[in-house]
Design a protein around this motif. Sequence first.
Motif, PDB file in Angstrom:
ATOM      1  N   PRO A 126       0.838  -1.200   0.000  1.00  0.00           N
ATOM      2  CA  PRO A 126       0.000   0.000   0.000  1.00  0.00           C
ATOM      3  C   PRO A 126       0.876   1.254   0.000  1.00  0.00           C
ATOM      4  N   GLY A 127       0.399   2.299  -0.614  1.00  0.00           N
ATOM      5  CA  GLY A 127       1.168   3.540  -0.680  1.00  0.00           C
ATOM      6  C   GLY A 127       1.231   4.072  -2.096  1.00  0.00           C
ATOM      7  N   ASN A 128       1.709   5.268  -2.249  1.00  0.00           N
ATOM      8  CA  ASN A 128       1.752   5.975  -3.528  1.00  0.00           C
ATOM      9  C   ASN A 128       2.405   5.116  -4.613  1.00  0.00           C
ATOM     10  N   PRO A 129       1.678   4.725  -5.661  1.00  0.00           N
ATOM     11  CA  PRO A 129       2.239   3.826  -6.675  1.00  0.00           C
ATOM     12  C   PRO A 129       3.293   4.489  -7.551  1.00  0.00           C
ATOM     13  N   VAL A 130       3.201   5.806  -7.737  1.00  0.00           N
ATOM     14  CA  VAL A 130       4.221   6.503  -8.525  1.00  0.00           C
ATOM     15  C   VAL A 130       5.542   6.532  -7.762  1.00  0.00           C
ATOM     16  N   ASP A 131       5.475   6.809  -6.465  1.00  0.00           N
ATOM     17  CA  ASP A 131       6.685   6.776  -5.652  1.00  0.00           C
ATOM     18  C   ASP A 131       7.292   5.381  -5.637  1.00  0.00           C
ATOM     19  N   GLN A 132       6.447   4.358  -5.599  1.00  0.00           N
ATOM     20  CA  GLN A 132       6.959   2.990  -5.613  1.00  0.00           C
ATOM     21  C   GLN A 132       7.601   2.650  -6.958  1.00  0.00           C
ATOM     22  N   ALA A 133       6.998   3.101  -8.041  1.00  0.00           N
ATOM     23  CA  ALA A 133       7.580   2.859  -9.371  1.00  0.00           C
ATOM     24  C   ALA A 133       8.928   3.544  -9.507  1.00  0.00           C
ATOM     25  N   ASN A 134       9.008   4.779  -9.043  1.00  0.00           N
ATOM     26  CA  ASN A 134      10.283   5.496  -9.096  1.00  0.00           C
ATOM     27  C   ASN A 134      11.334   4.829  -8.208  1.00  0.00           C
ATOM     28  N   HIS A 135      10.885   4.344  -7.055  1.00  0.00           N
ATOM     29  CA  HIS A 135      11.787   3.620  -6.153  1.00  0.00           C
ATOM     30  C   HIS A 135      12.344   2.373  -6.835  1.00  0.00           C
ATOM     31  N   PHE A 136      11.481   1.632  -7.517  1.00  0.00           N
ATOM     32  CA  PHE A 136      11.927   0.434  -8.232  1.00  0.00           C
ATOM     33  C   PHE A 136      12.947   0.780  -9.312  1.00  0.00           C
ATOM     34  N   LEU A 137      12.657   1.788 -10.109  1.00  0.00           N
ATOM     35  CA  LEU A 137      13.560   2.142 -11.205  1.00  0.00           C
ATOM     36  C   LEU A 137      14.903   2.649 -10.689  1.00  0.00           C
ATOM     37  N   GLU A 138      14.883   3.359  -9.577  1.00  0.00           N
ATOM     38  CA  GLU A 138      16.142   3.823  -8.988  1.00  0.00           C
ATOM     39  C   GLU A 138      16.935   2.648  -8.433  1.00  0.00           C
ATOM     40  N   TYR A 139      16.249   1.745  -7.764  1.00  0.00           N
ATOM     41  CA  TYR A 139      16.916   0.606  -7.136  1.00  0.00           C
ATOM     42  C   TYR A 139      17.449  -0.371  -8.185  1.00  0.00           C
ATOM     43  N   ALA A 140      16.593  -0.791  -9.093  1.00  0.00           N
ATOM     44  CA  ALA A 140      16.949  -1.857 -10.048  1.00  0.00           C
ATOM     45  C   ALA A 140      17.743  -1.354 -11.235  1.00  0.00           C
ATOM     46  N   ASP A 141      17.548  -0.084 -11.607  1.00  0.00           N
ATOM     47  CA  ASP A 141      18.211   0.481 -12.783  1.00  0.00           C
ATOM     48  C   ASP A 141      18.140  -0.492 -13.957  1.00  0.00           C
ATOM     49  N   PRO A 142      16.933  -0.898 -14.366  1.00  0.00           N
ATOM     50  CA  PRO A 142      16.803  -1.954 -15.376  1.00  0.00           C
ATOM     51  C   PRO A 142      17.336  -1.548 -16.746  1.00  0.00           C
ATOM     52  N   LYS A 143      18.102  -2.442 -17.339  1.00  0.00           N
ATOM     53  CA  LYS A 143      18.612  -2.225 -18.694  1.00  0.00           C
ATOM     54  C   LYS A 143      17.543  -2.633 -19.706  1.00  0.00           C
ATOM     55  N   ASP A 144      17.764  -2.257 -20.960  1.00  0.00           N
ATOM     56  CA  ASP A 144      16.752  -2.509 -21.995  1.00  0.00           C
ATOM     57  C   ASP A 144      16.493  -3.992 -22.222  1.00  0.00           C
ATOM     58  N   ASP A 145      17.463  -4.843 -21.886  1.00  0.00           N
ATOM     59  CA  ASP A 145      17.293  -6.282 -22.114  1.00  0.00           C
ATOM     60  C   ASP A 145      16.950  -7.036 -20.836  1.00  0.00           C
ATOM     61  N   GLU A 146      16.518  -6.317 -19.785  1.00  0.00           N
ATOM     62  CA  GLU A 146      16.192  -6.948 -18.515  1.00  0.00           C
ATOM     63  C   GLU A 146      14.691  -6.886 -18.247  1.00  0.00           C
ATOM     64  N   MET A 147      14.164  -7.962 -17.706  1.00  0.00           N
ATOM     65  CA  MET A 147      12.736  -8.017 -17.397  1.00  0.00           C
ATOM     66  C   MET A 147      12.439  -7.231 -16.123  1.00  0.00           C
ATOM     67  N   MET A 148      11.294  -6.554 -16.107  1.00  0.00           N
ATOM     68  CA  MET A 148      10.793  -5.855 -14.929  1.00  0.00           C
ATOM     69  C   MET A 148       9.495  -6.529 -14.493  1.00  0.00           C
ATOM     70  N   ILE A 149       9.318  -6.705 -13.192  1.00  0.00           N
ATOM     71  CA  ILE A 149       8.154  -7.446 -12.685  1.00  0.00           C
ATOM     72  C   ILE A 149       7.499  -6.686 -11.541  1.00  0.00           C
ATOM     73  N   LEU A 150       6.168  -6.654 -11.575  1.00  0.00           N
ATOM     74  CA  LEU A 150       5.363  -6.158 -10.468  1.00  0.00           C
ATOM     75  C   LEU A 150       4.841  -7.357  -9.697  1.00  0.00           C
ATOM     76  N   ASP A 151       5.234  -7.483  -8.446  1.00  0.00           N
ATOM     77  CA  ASP A 151       4.828  -8.606  -7.588  1.00  0.00           C
ATOM     78  C   ASP A 151       3.604  -8.171  -6.797  1.00  0.00           C
ATOM     79  N   LEU A 152       2.438  -8.704  -7.196  1.00  0.00           N
ATOM     80  CA  LEU A 152       1.158  -8.348  -6.576  1.00  0.00           C
ATOM     81  C   LEU A 152       0.579  -9.603  -5.937  1.00  0.00           C
TER      82      LEU A 152
END
Length: 329
Positions: A126-152
């Motif tokens: 629970p919590g602001n989904p935009v802040d969580q998305a930005n947190h994920f992108l900052e943490y994971a720094d996903p490259k173009d050939d890497e999979m990104m997953i939302l664990d729900l």
Amino acid sequence: MRQSWRNFLLRLVVPALAAGIPTQAASADALPWKNASNALVVDAYELNTIDWNSLLSDKRIAAFISKASDGLPESFSCTGDHAGDTVAHCKTMWRKYAVSRELFQTRRLVARAAGLLWGSYHLARPGNPVDQANHFLEYADPKDDEMMILDLEGIDPQKFMSLEDAQIFAGHIRARTGRYPVLYTNHNTARYIAAYRNDYPVLARLPIWYARYKPDVKGVFPMGNWDNYLMWQFSSGTNCSKRRCPYRVPGTLTDIDVNVAPMSRAKLAKIWARGNLLPAREPDPPLILAKIEMEPRASPAMDIAALAPDPIVSSSIPQSQVVRARRDF
């Protein structure tokens, strides 16, 4: 009255199923991990013990997915109000965050150097989904050939990210990276999203990473927009012990998660980081029945129909307190 109404619908739906529902394809096969041509994927959280030399000796393993971010970003100022934690606990969380992020980066270097596909997931709270998305992108720094997953992991918005917020999360990832994440979830959550797929047109069209600790998925797919799973998490600490385990990954303990893809390593590599939405479909009789059987939704669905056919959703929602929840399927 309610029971008689259901019985009436069953009399209408069952003939329609017999006449119009296609037979199950590869997704119905039992024990697909025993098929040597199917690729295997290992996923881990920060506490999993891994001997990389041993793990890499298993040539069926095509990819490695690691937990990245978890809910909202931690506050490391350790001053003022930090969700009721003591200063000592706040500092402990800071150290844990620093260590887990360094471990994440080290795992990525090792896995990619060994030729494995790489992916990372965000545990939705629970919590602001935009802040969580930005947190994920900052943490994971996903490259173009890497999979990104939302664990729900559920549909209770008091314990997990709400379905409305999950759509916003996915849309914000798409807005920033040009790709959508994969959806990781269990059967009950997937069935609910499939039944209400017109209410959640983004979430219901994400490729699904499906968690189910049984020998088969007969009767599950097709479900909503999902003809089949992208990956099936078939083994974890839930059904793996020292005496019996669906699949043992060398160099790991019984708590490691193991997944199978219904395709070869080469085919999996081609679609691994594509990030496209699946085709949308109209509701069919099984889903109409499923909606009646389910409890009313906890909150009204967000209206984003105008965003089709390639919806991107983003918002600015007040931050709420993170509620910690355990994985429970």
